[in-house]
Write a protein that holds these residues in place. Structure first.
Motif, PDB file in Angstrom:
ATOM      1  N   ILE B 287       0.817  -1.221   0.000  1.00 17.23           N
ATOM      2  CA  ILE B 287       0.000   0.000   0.000  1.00 17.23           C
ATOM      3  C   ILE B 287       0.845   1.263   0.000  1.00 17.23           C
ATOM      4  O   ILE B 287       0.317   2.358  -0.043  1.00 17.23           O
ATOM      5  CB  ILE B 287      -0.949   0.036   1.208  1.00 17.23           C
ATOM      6  N   GLU B 288       2.161   1.096   0.024  1.00 20.27           N
ATOM      7  CA  GLU B 288       2.992   2.302   0.013  1.00 20.27           C
ATOM      8  C   GLU B 288       3.201   2.763  -1.413  1.00 20.27           C
ATOM      9  O   GLU B 288       4.293   2.724  -1.955  1.00 20.27           O
ATOM     10  CB  GLU B 288       4.317   2.031   0.717  1.00 20.27           C
ATOM     11  N   VAL B 289       2.110   3.155  -2.025  1.00 22.11           N
ATOM     12  CA  VAL B 289       2.173   3.611  -3.404  1.00 22.11           C
ATOM     13  C   VAL B 289       1.414   4.920  -3.487  1.00 22.11           C
ATOM     14  O   VAL B 289       0.581   5.221  -2.647  1.00 22.11           O
ATOM     15  CB  VAL B 289       1.521   2.602  -4.373  1.00 22.11           C
ATOM     16  N   ALA B 290       1.732   5.693  -4.500  1.00 20.05           N
ATOM     17  CA  ALA B 290       0.970   6.914  -4.750  1.00 20.05           C
ATOM     18  C   ALA B 290       0.468   6.823  -6.182  1.00 20.05           C
ATOM     19  O   ALA B 290       1.151   7.235  -7.098  1.00 20.05           O
ATOM     20  CB  ALA B 290       1.850   8.137  -4.550  1.00 20.05           C
ATOM     21  N   PRO B 291      -0.704   6.238  -6.371  1.00 14.31           N
ATOM     22  CA  PRO B 291      -1.184   5.997  -7.734  1.00 14.31           C
ATOM     23  C   PRO B 291      -1.339   7.306  -8.506  1.00 14.31           C
ATOM     24  O   PRO B 291      -1.851   8.277  -7.989  1.00 14.31           O
ATOM     25  CB  PRO B 291      -2.563   5.353  -7.521  1.00 14.31           C
ATOM     26  N   ARG B 292      -0.845   7.284  -9.722  1.00 20.88           N
ATOM     27  CA  ARG B 292      -1.001   8.442 -10.609  1.00 20.88           C
ATOM     28  C   ARG B 292      -1.402   7.934 -11.978  1.00 20.88           C
ATOM     29  O   ARG B 292      -0.869   6.920 -12.438  1.00 20.88           O
ATOM     30  CB  ARG B 292       0.335   9.193 -10.764  1.00 20.88           C
ATOM     31  N   PRO B 293      -2.322   8.648 -12.661  1.00 20.17           N
ATOM     32  CA  PRO B 293      -2.658   8.241 -14.021  1.00 20.17           C
ATOM     33  C   PRO B 293      -1.584   8.703 -14.992  1.00 20.17           C
ATOM     34  O   PRO B 293      -0.733   9.514 -14.631  1.00 20.17           O
ATOM     35  CB  PRO B 293      -3.974   8.969 -14.281  1.00 20.17           C
ATOM     36  N   ASP B 294      -1.632   8.195 -16.214  1.00 18.73           N
ATOM     37  CA  ASP B 294      -0.722   8.661 -17.255  1.00 18.73           C
ATOM     38  C   ASP B 294      -1.008  10.127 -17.573  1.00 18.73           C
ATOM     39  O   ASP B 294      -2.093  10.638 -17.277  1.00 18.73           O
ATOM     40  CB  ASP B 294      -0.902   7.816 -18.522  1.00 18.73           C
ATOM     41  N   GLY B 295      -0.048  10.753 -18.239  1.00 19.13           N
ATOM     42  CA  GLY B 295      -0.130  12.181 -18.529  1.00 19.13           C
ATOM     43  C   GLY B 295      -1.466  12.649 -19.089  1.00 19.13           C
ATOM     44  O   GLY B 295      -1.994  13.686 -18.709  1.00 19.13           O
ATOM     45  N   LEU B 296      -2.018  11.832 -19.964  1.00 18.75           N
ATOM     46  CA  LEU B 296      -3.248  12.210 -20.643  1.00 18.75           C
ATOM     47  C   LEU B 296      -4.410  12.413 -19.685  1.00 18.75           C
ATOM     48  O   LEU B 296      -5.338  13.171 -19.951  1.00 18.75           O
ATOM     49  CB  LEU B 296      -3.587  11.082 -21.627  1.00 18.75           C
ATOM     50  N   PHE B 297      -4.375  11.733 -18.541  1.00 14.78           N
ATOM     51  CA  PHE B 297      -5.494  11.806 -17.607  1.00 14.78           C
ATOM     52  C   PHE B 297      -5.149  12.579 -16.337  1.00 14.78           C
ATOM     53  O   PHE B 297      -5.920  12.576 -15.388  1.00 14.78           O
ATOM     54  CB  PHE B 297      -5.960  10.390 -17.245  1.00 14.78           C
ATOM     55  N   LEU B 298      -3.978  13.250 -16.357  1.00 13.75           N
ATOM     56  CA  LEU B 298      -3.579  13.980 -15.155  1.00 13.75           C
ATOM     57  C   LEU B 298      -4.584  15.078 -14.813  1.00 13.75           C
ATOM     58  O   LEU B 298      -4.852  15.351 -13.652  1.00 13.75           O
ATOM     59  CB  LEU B 298      -2.185  14.592 -15.353  1.00 13.75           C
ATOM     60  N   TRP B 299      -5.161  15.696 -15.836  1.00 12.49           N
ATOM     61  CA  TRP B 299      -6.131  16.762 -15.580  1.00 12.49           C
ATOM     62  C   TRP B 299      -7.327  16.218 -14.805  1.00 12.49           C
ATOM     63  O   TRP B 299      -7.866  16.871 -13.914  1.00 12.49           O
ATOM     64  CB  TRP B 299      -6.588  17.405 -16.899  1.00 12.49           C
ATOM     65  N   LEU B 300      -7.689  14.968 -15.118  1.00 13.51           N
ATOM     66  CA  LEU B 300      -8.824  14.343 -14.440  1.00 13.51           C
ATOM     67  C   LEU B 300      -8.482  14.094 -12.970  1.00 13.51           C
ATOM     68  O   LEU B 300      -9.300  14.317 -12.071  1.00 13.51           O
ATOM     69  CB  LEU B 300      -9.137  13.023 -15.141  1.00 13.51           C
ATOM     70  N   PHE B 301      -7.255  13.657 -12.754  1.00 13.83           N
ATOM     71  CA  PHE B 301      -6.741  13.449 -11.401  1.00 13.83           C
ATOM     72  C   PHE B 301      -6.848  14.753 -10.607  1.00 13.83           C
ATOM     73  O   PHE B 301      -7.310  14.771  -9.463  1.00 13.83           O
ATOM     74  CB  PHE B 301      -5.288  12.966 -11.526  1.00 13.83           C
TER      75      PHE B 301
END
Ligand code: FES
Lengths: 194, 511
Positions: B287-301
């Motif tokens: 669980i020691e992760v920081a999930p991030r989407p790919d660049g294309l969906f960063l705005w959604l994040f």
């Protein structure tokens, strides 16, 4: 329908030219009319509908089956209740009560167990009540922090700050013959009652 | 088929039986406006990258194992053991990004030039459907890279689906293929990524191209040449007949140059940067992760982090369908009139707003200032000048600041989280009592530490914080920067007073 359309009218090119069909499509005429052609059309429609319906049973069944499978939650033992240290919150692994050969690591799961005393516990899901990222427990500040959008929870699971709309999800637990068990299996979510 | 050679006769035969030769000839040699120049290459480039996706994708399915038990290992195997396997994955990943970017530029150009107007409304609608399908392919593609980001990304998707009123929980089970993320989930997304979405895309591309041929390629917009549905077709055809050029080779030359260059660029990127991921293992127990989407969906994040909590569910669920419906409805809202951007200021302004918003949100998503830096408390050092000359109590406070994870959300010396304000000059903003209250009761997005810190720990922390004056900044509120009330100041040499007289140091401390 006194004058039946000639057989040639089934040809694509001549169909529109056939004067007897000027007021409707051939299929509609055939469907309305009686006789052999009307019967065949009705029989075809019926057979296709029945066949399609029968085929749909396994197709739709498999597609939505997972949602209709009933309650996946089972009592899962996390060890002896007295093995938990009073006043501590720890991350505990367990195995999903249901599985398939392709699950791999996803068959494992974790939760936080907070031992208040050996008869009083709180069991939290690791998934943030905002959008499900894994929250991390910090024993020093006694807070859960979410790495995604900055949700923070107190040690009793109550929401402290950030976007989560509520506190951490909790599992139902019990102590049976000294064994500490939780009711788990389903991914907790906003629409669960706990 | 006038040619009478063997080739001509063969083509004639094929055309007689299929009609395809005439169709192809029309597609290749139909006349297009002379003004269709460099602005028109992006659609072709999108198609080219899609073809790259098909070819590399089919090959990847021969190597990738869509089972949660083996997917990760199969990706590593492709990268490390299959000759050129890494390059295949790199091409697929980079081409996916390139396809999305070309598609977005293409859409922007069509919007900017008002090309969606009569008679090309349905070409635009098919394009919007293609855009949605392509984004779906990009998202499901991230899931195929079966790593921690994929796993937790699915969790976020599941949490969003779960918020649908009434049927959310049911729908979540259908999407995940079970009560939780499992092998069945990967299988379902594999079917989407490999069969359903590409099939849909191929169908829509066919439709899109047929419609482009039917409506004809638009001319560059001209001021004072508005689209009037009553006369447009006749005038357009007249102009194209008079001044148009055959698509092949005249107009296609630019497409070929651009696509060729883009393809070489793609190969360069893929070879230089390699494939995307896979990242950390997709295990629910890590669980020691920081999930991030790919660049294309960063705005959604970013959107998900910034939406106000009480309207969030409504906006997440209603926003995207309304946005897509509005895009699709555009040609019916504005089917006629001027096409030139200079005559459509509102459209240009809307476009600027959307582009700026997406750019800012993407940048925010990249920096994600709202996310705590989960390892800051153990991994980032305390700046030396912040501990030099401090009293033992203040030093204890400096340790407490690390130990209580304060730096996960607050930076000092430019390092640490950005969720809360930087603490370098906190002593100029809050006095002793306010610091105590803020720590104990929290507020303004800060959790209350009242129950979690002993009074001695709080005192040490506040003692340290009240030395942080941003390097001699003056107090901004009365009482700020007074050290612990009643405390004897003399044992502490002011750390910043080196070389200054004691009197100066005292003034600073007393200010
Ligand atoms: S998922 Fe935890 S704050 Fe958003």
């Amino acid at each position: 329908m006194s004058e039946r359309p000639s057989e040639e009218s089934t040809g694509v090119d001549s169909a529109s030219a056939n004067s007897s069909e000027a007021d409707g499509c051939e299929g509609c005429e055939a469907a309305k009319g009686g006789g052999r052609r009307g019967f065949l059309f009705a029989a075809g429609t019926t057979l296709l509908t029945v066949g399609g319906g029968l085929a749909a049973v396994p197709i739709v069944g498999v597609a939505i089956g997972p949602a209709e499978a009933g309650d996946p939650n089972r009592w899962i033992s996390l060890g002896k209740a007295t093995d938990f240290k009073i006043g501590e919150t720890v991350l505990v692994k367990f195995t999903n009560p249901w599985d398939s050969p392709t699950d791999g690591d996803t068959n494992e799961n974790v939760c936080y167990v907070r031992c208040i005393d050996h008869a009083t516990f709180q069991v939290f899901a690791v998934t943030c009540a905002h959008l499900g990222c894994p929250v991390e427990w910090f024993a020093q500040s006694r807070l859960f922090m979410c790495p995604c959008h900055g949700g923070v929870y107190y040690e009793d699971g109550a929401r402290a700050s950030g976007p989560p709309p509520r506190g951490l999800y909790e599992y139902v637990w019990r102590v049976e013959d000294g064994s500490f068990e939780i009711l788990g299996g389903r991914l907790p979510g906003l629409q669960e009652s706990t | 088929m006038k040619s009478s050679g063997v080739i001509g006769r063969t083509l004639g035969w094929v055309d007689d039986r299929t009609g395809l030769v005439a169709v192809t000839e029309h597609a290749m040699f139909h006349k297009v406006p002379r003004s269709a120049k460099w602005w028109y290459v992006f659609g072709s480039a999108t198609l080219m990258f899609f073809i790259v996706q098909l070819v590399t994708g089919v090959l990847l399915t021969t190597l990738f194992v869509p089972s949660a038990a083996e997917a990760y290992q199969s990706l590593v195997y492709i990268d490390e053991k299959i000759p050129m396997g890494w390059m295949l994955r790199a091409l697929h990943g980079w081409s996916s990004n390139a396809m999305c970017i070309m598609m977005l530029i293409h859409m922007t150009q069509i919007f900017l030039h008002g090309t969606y107007k009569y008679p090309r409304e349905l070409t635009w609608v098919a394009g919007v459907a293609l855009c949605v399908t392509t984004l779906g392919l990009a998202f499901t593609g991230q899931i195929m890279r079966w790593d921690a980001n994929a796993y937790w990304g699915l969790g976020i998707g599941a949490a969003i689906v779960d918020r649908v009123p009434l049927i959310g929980n049911w729908l979540r089970s259908v999407v995940l293929g079970g009560p939780d993320i499992s092998g069945a989930t990967l299988s379902r997304f594999f079917a989407l990524h490999v069969f359903i979405l590409p099939g849909t895309a191929i169908g829509l591309i066919g439709l899109h191209l047929i419609l482009v041929l039917k409506g004809g390629i638009s001319e560059m917009p001209k001021v004072g040449q508005p689209v009037e549905p009553e006369t447009y077709r006749e005038e357009y055809e007249g102009r194209v007949k008079k001044t148009g050029v055959p698509f092949f080779p005249d107009a296609a030359r630019r497409d070929m140059v651009f696509c060729g260059a883009a393809l070489i660029g793609l190969i360069g990127l893929a070879a230089w940067y390699g494939p995307f991921g896979p990242g950390p293992l997709p295990s629910p127990t890590i669980i020691e992760v920081a999930p991030r989407p790919d660049g294309l969906f960063l705005w959604l994040f970013a959107v998900l982090a910034l939406l106000p909590p009480d309207t969030e569910t409504f906006l997440i669920l209603v926003g995207p369908p309304v946005g897509i419906a509005f895009l699709a409805a555009l040609p019916f809202i504005s089917p006629r009139g001027e096409r030139a951007p200079s005559r459509r200021p509102i459209s240009v302004i809307i476009l600027c707003i959307i582009v700026t918003a997406l750019a800012v949100l993407t940048w925010l998503g990249e920096t994600s200032p709202w996310s705590p830096v989960m390892k800051a408390w153990t991994s980032i050092p305390t700046p030396v000048e912040y501990v030099r000359g401090r009293s033992p109590l203040e030093l204890q406070g400096a340790i407490q600041l690390q130990y209580a994870q304060c730096r996960n959300c607050h930076s000092i010396g430019g390092e640490g989280g950005e969720r809360g304000p930087a603490l370098d000059d906190v002593a100029t903003r809050l006095n002793w009592d306010q610091l105590v209250r803020q720590i104990q009761q929290g507020g303004g997005n800060m959790p209350a530490y009242g129950k979690n810190l002993s009074s001695a720990e709080t005192e040490a922390l506040v003692a340290f914080l009240s030395t942080l004056d941003g390097g001699h900044l003056p107090a901004r509120i009365p009482g700020a920067m007074e050290r612990q009330p009643g405390r004897d100041q003399s044992p502490t040499a002011d750390p910043r007073a080196e070389g200054e007289s004691d009197a100066d140091a005292d003034t600073v401390a007393a200010r």
